[in-house]
Motif scaffolding. Structure first.
Motif, PDB file in Angstrom:
ATOM      1  N   ASN A 135     -10.219  -9.461 -13.481  1.00 14.63           N
ATOM      2  CA  ASN A 135      -9.548  -8.502 -14.364  1.00 14.63           C
ATOM      3  C   ASN A 135      -8.042  -8.407 -14.141  1.00 14.63           C
ATOM      4  N   GLY A 136      -7.568  -8.663 -12.941  1.00 21.69           N
ATOM      5  CA  GLY A 136      -6.126  -8.670 -12.702  1.00 21.69           C
ATOM      6  C   GLY A 136      -5.451  -7.348 -13.011  1.00 21.69           C
ATOM      7  N   ALA A 137      -6.015  -6.257 -12.502  1.00 16.58           N
ATOM      8  CA  ALA A 137      -5.411  -4.948 -12.757  1.00 16.58           C
ATOM      9  C   ALA A 137      -4.047  -4.829 -12.087  1.00 16.58           C
ATOM     10  N   ASP A 138      -3.978  -5.233 -10.827  1.00 16.78           N
ATOM     11  CA  ASP A 138      -2.688  -5.217 -10.139  1.00 16.78           C
ATOM     12  C   ASP A 138      -1.866  -6.430 -10.537  1.00 16.78           C
ATOM     13  N   ASP A 139      -2.530  -7.564 -10.673  1.00 19.57           N
ATOM     14  CA  ASP A 139      -1.876  -8.843 -10.979  1.00 19.57           C
ATOM     15  C   ASP A 139      -2.259  -9.314 -12.378  1.00 19.57           C
ATOM     16  N   ASN A 140      -1.565  -8.976 -13.471  1.00 15.24           N
ATOM     17  CA  ASN A 140      -0.372  -8.172 -13.365  1.00 15.24           C
ATOM     18  C   ASN A 140      -0.348  -7.143 -14.488  1.00 15.24           C
ATOM     19  N   GLY A 204       1.065  -2.027  -8.449  1.00 17.59           N
ATOM     20  CA  GLY A 204       0.074  -0.968  -8.614  1.00 17.59           C
ATOM     21  C   GLY A 204      -0.721  -0.590  -7.383  1.00 17.59           C
ATOM     22  N   ARG A 205      -0.469  -1.245  -6.245  1.00 14.02           N
ATOM     23  CA  ARG A 205      -1.272  -0.971  -5.046  1.00 14.02           C
ATOM     24  C   ARG A 205      -0.343  -0.566  -3.905  1.00 14.02           C
ATOM     25  N   TYR A 206       0.355   0.530  -4.106  1.00 12.46           N
ATOM     26  CA  TYR A 206       1.342   1.003  -3.130  1.00 12.46           C
ATOM     27  C   TYR A 206       0.686   1.355  -1.800  1.00 12.46           C
ATOM     28  N   ASN A 207       1.248   0.816  -0.729  1.00 13.21           N
ATOM     29  CA  ASN A 207       0.821   1.119   0.634  1.00 13.21           C
ATOM     30  C   ASN A 207       1.962   1.869   1.311  1.00 13.21           C
ATOM     31  N   PRO A 208       1.798   3.163   1.605  1.00 15.30           N
ATOM     32  CA  PRO A 208       2.904   3.948   2.162  1.00 15.30           C
ATOM     33  C   PRO A 208       3.392   3.437   3.517  1.00 15.30           C
ATOM     34  N   GLU A 209       2.560   2.715   4.235  1.00 11.98           N
ATOM     35  CA  GLU A 209       3.006   2.161   5.515  1.00 11.98           C
ATOM     36  C   GLU A 209       3.962   0.993   5.297  1.00 11.98           C
ATOM     37  N   ARG A 210       3.707   0.195   4.273  1.00 12.69           N
ATOM     38  CA  ARG A 210       4.574  -0.942   3.956  1.00 12.69           C
ATOM     39  C   ARG A 210       5.738  -0.535   3.072  1.00 12.69           C
ATOM     40  N   PHE A 261      10.169  -6.647  -7.835  1.00 18.16           N
ATOM     41  CA  PHE A 261       9.408  -5.507  -7.321  1.00 18.16           C
ATOM     42  C   PHE A 261       7.957  -5.931  -7.045  1.00 18.16           C
ATOM     43  N   HIS A 262       7.459  -5.585  -5.831  1.00 18.20           N
ATOM     44  CA  HIS A 262       6.128  -6.022  -5.430  1.00 18.20           C
ATOM     45  C   HIS A 262       5.599  -5.087  -4.339  1.00 18.20           C
ATOM     46  N   THR A 263       4.366  -4.596  -4.507  1.00 17.30           N
ATOM     47  CA  THR A 263       3.817  -3.683  -3.499  1.00 17.30           C
ATOM     48  C   THR A 263       3.020  -4.400  -2.408  1.00 17.30           C
ATOM     49  N   GLY A 264       2.960  -5.728  -2.453  1.00 17.84           N
ATOM     50  CA  GLY A 264       2.341  -6.469  -1.372  1.00 17.84           C
ATOM     51  C   GLY A 264       0.940  -6.967  -1.674  1.00 17.84           C
ATOM     52  N   GLY A 265       0.469  -7.856  -0.806  1.00 15.51           N
ATOM     53  CA  GLY A 265      -0.849  -8.436  -0.983  1.00 15.51           C
ATOM     54  C   GLY A 265      -1.961  -7.491  -0.558  1.00 15.51           C
ATOM     55  N   HIS A 266      -3.198  -7.846  -0.952  1.00 12.00           N
ATOM     56  CA  HIS A 266      -4.383  -7.057  -0.590  1.00 12.00           C
ATOM     57  C   HIS A 266      -5.613  -7.952  -0.751  1.00 12.00           C
ATOM     58  N   PRO A 267      -6.741  -7.554  -0.201  1.00 11.89           N
ATOM     59  CA  PRO A 267      -7.938  -8.403  -0.237  1.00 11.89           C
ATOM     60  C   PRO A 267      -8.459  -8.724  -1.639  1.00 11.89           C
ATOM     61  N   ASP A 268      -8.071  -7.942  -2.648  1.00 10.93           N
ATOM     62  CA  ASP A 268      -8.542  -8.182  -4.014  1.00 10.93           C
ATOM     63  C   ASP A 268      -7.681  -9.176  -4.777  1.00 10.93           C
ATOM     64  N   TYR A 269      -6.608  -9.644  -4.175  1.00  9.23           N
ATOM     65  CA  TYR A 269      -5.682 -10.571  -4.844  1.00  9.23           C
ATOM     66  C   TYR A 269      -6.427 -11.843  -5.271  1.00  9.23           C
ATOM     67  N   HIS A 270      -6.316 -12.188  -6.548  1.00  7.28           N
ATOM     68  CA  HIS A 270      -6.920 -13.393  -7.134  1.00  7.28           C
ATOM     69  C   HIS A 270      -8.431 -13.471  -6.881  1.00  7.28           C
ATOM     70  N   THR A 271      -9.071 -12.325  -6.956  1.00  9.80           N
ATOM     71  CA  THR A 271     -10.522 -12.268  -6.859  1.00  9.80           C
ATOM     72  C   THR A 271     -11.062 -11.411  -8.015  1.00  9.80           C
ATOM     73  N   PRO A 272     -12.365 -11.420  -8.242  1.00  8.23           N
ATOM     74  CA  PRO A 272     -12.938 -10.603  -9.326  1.00  8.23           C
ATOM     75  C   PRO A 272     -12.896  -9.106  -9.063  1.00  8.23           C
ATOM     76  N   THR A 273     -12.418  -8.669  -7.902  1.00  6.55           N
ATOM     77  CA  THR A 273     -12.450  -7.239  -7.576  1.00  6.55           C
ATOM     78  C   THR A 273     -11.106  -6.530  -7.765  1.00  6.55           C
ATOM     79  N   ASP A 274     -10.134  -7.199  -8.397  1.00 12.73           N
ATOM     80  CA  ASP A 274      -8.840  -6.567  -8.680  1.00 12.73           C
ATOM     81  C   ASP A 274      -8.991  -5.709  -9.936  1.00 12.73           C
ATOM     82  N   ASP A 275      -9.519  -4.506  -9.755  1.00 15.56           N
ATOM     83  CA  ASP A 275      -9.920  -3.652 -10.874  1.00 15.56           C
ATOM     84  C   ASP A 275      -9.028  -2.414 -11.025  1.00 15.56           C
TER      85      ASP A 275
END
Length: 310
Positions: A135-140, A204-210, A261-275
């Motif tokens: 689905n690519g909700a974060d990307d892009n 769309g996947r802001y991480n306050p630590e990063r 502008f980029h909020t960083g990578g995550h485990p859902d990147y380029h997978t079917p779970t980027d919802d």
């Protein structure tokens, strides 16, 4: 008289509010673009064309002038390099809208709207994912939502800015920045008239630590002054490089200053779970408000001078 004054103030307040990025609108765009019905917006698919039409509809709604070669559209043929499907050539298009402030120079704001479709173009990171919707909700979809909110903001601004703004949704980014590269080889606006390019990809996947990363800080002599004293309700940091990440790299190669502008990578990147349900729309709203502050600051400066990053 008091009632008339109150009504006028209320109208002005509503007008100002309407210009502000809103989480609800962000989620509306992302939910549509990243729904299962859109089947991952793979380049060449009917759903990819539907996504392009959606962006063009919003551009028209906001009063942007079409600056493609066919209305808002600039069509091209994209090639799938890592072929896991019978055909390697796909029909694709960029979507281009122009805010004409009758200025000499133009700021480019862009985001790619394509994604991996059903996992058959060879770039999914999930094993056995062929046939699954990405689905690519974060990307892009997140970046496209940001593009549309910035288009809404600047078209509803009552004061005419000292720069024009070119809003672009690129096709075939996932196949190697093919949409932005095609545009730069076949520009509908002279490259010499472009001040800088701001790219939003995965915001769309802001991480306050990063925090939100902003690349391209070293691509123009004036960026340090433009960033000076800028604050935001989200954490952010800068990176000098401008030649990586997304479509900004294509503009950097043409010696046009960029921000990425980029909020960083995550485990859902380029997978079917980027919802869509994983998107932080409130944080994205704050990111867009930060982008507006930087764009507005940049508009106070003369045309930026490109500087290569070693």
């Amino acid at each position: 008289m008091k009632n008339t004054l109150f009504a006028a103030l209320l109208f002005c307040s509503a007008t100002v509010y309407a210009q502000t990025p809103e989480p609800k609108r962000i989620m509306k765009h992302i939910t549509f673009l990243a729904s299962d019905k859109m089947k991952g917006r793979g380049t060449g698919s009917p759903e990819n064309a539907k996504a392009a039409a959606y962006v063009a509809k919003q551009f028209k709604k906001y009063g942007l002038a079409p600056l493609g070669t066919d209305g808002y559209f600039q069509s091209f043929t994209a090639k799938v390099r890592r072929v896991v499907v019978p055909d390697s050539l796909r029909e694709a298009r960029n979507v281009i809208g122009f805010l004409d402030n009758q200025a000499e120079y133009t700021i480019v704001i862009g985001a790619h709207y394509d994604h991996l479709g059903e996992g058959r173009q060879g770039s999914s990171l999930a094993k056995g994912s062929e046939g699954q919707i990405h689905n690519g909700a974060d990307d892009n979809a997140s970046g496209v939502a940001g593009l549309l909110e910035l288009a809404r903001h600047y078209t509803q601004n009552k004061e005419k800015e000292p720069y024009n703004v070119l809003f672009m949704a690129y096709g075939a980014e996932e196949l190697g920045l093919q949409g932005s590269r095609f545009f730069l080889q076949n520009p509908t606006l002279p490259l010499a008239k472009m001040n800088f390019m701001l790219c939003m990809d995965m915001i769309g996947r802001y991480n306050p630590e990063r925090g939100i990363g902003i690349g391209g800080y070293g691509t123009a002599d004036a960026w340090p002054a433009i960033f000076k004293d800028v604050t935001a309700s989200v954490k952010f940091f800068t990176d000098r490089a401008g030649n990586g990440g997304s479509d900004n790299a294509a503009f950097y190669a043409k010696k046009i200053p960029v921000l990425f502008f980029h909020t960083g990578g995550h485990p859902d990147y380029h997978t079917p779970t980027d919802d869509a349900d994983k998107i932080d729309a409130k944080a994205e709203t704050a990111i867009l408000e930060l982008a507006i502050r930087l764009i507005d600051n940049a508009m106070k400066h003369p045309k930026l001078v490109f500087t290569p990053v070693q």
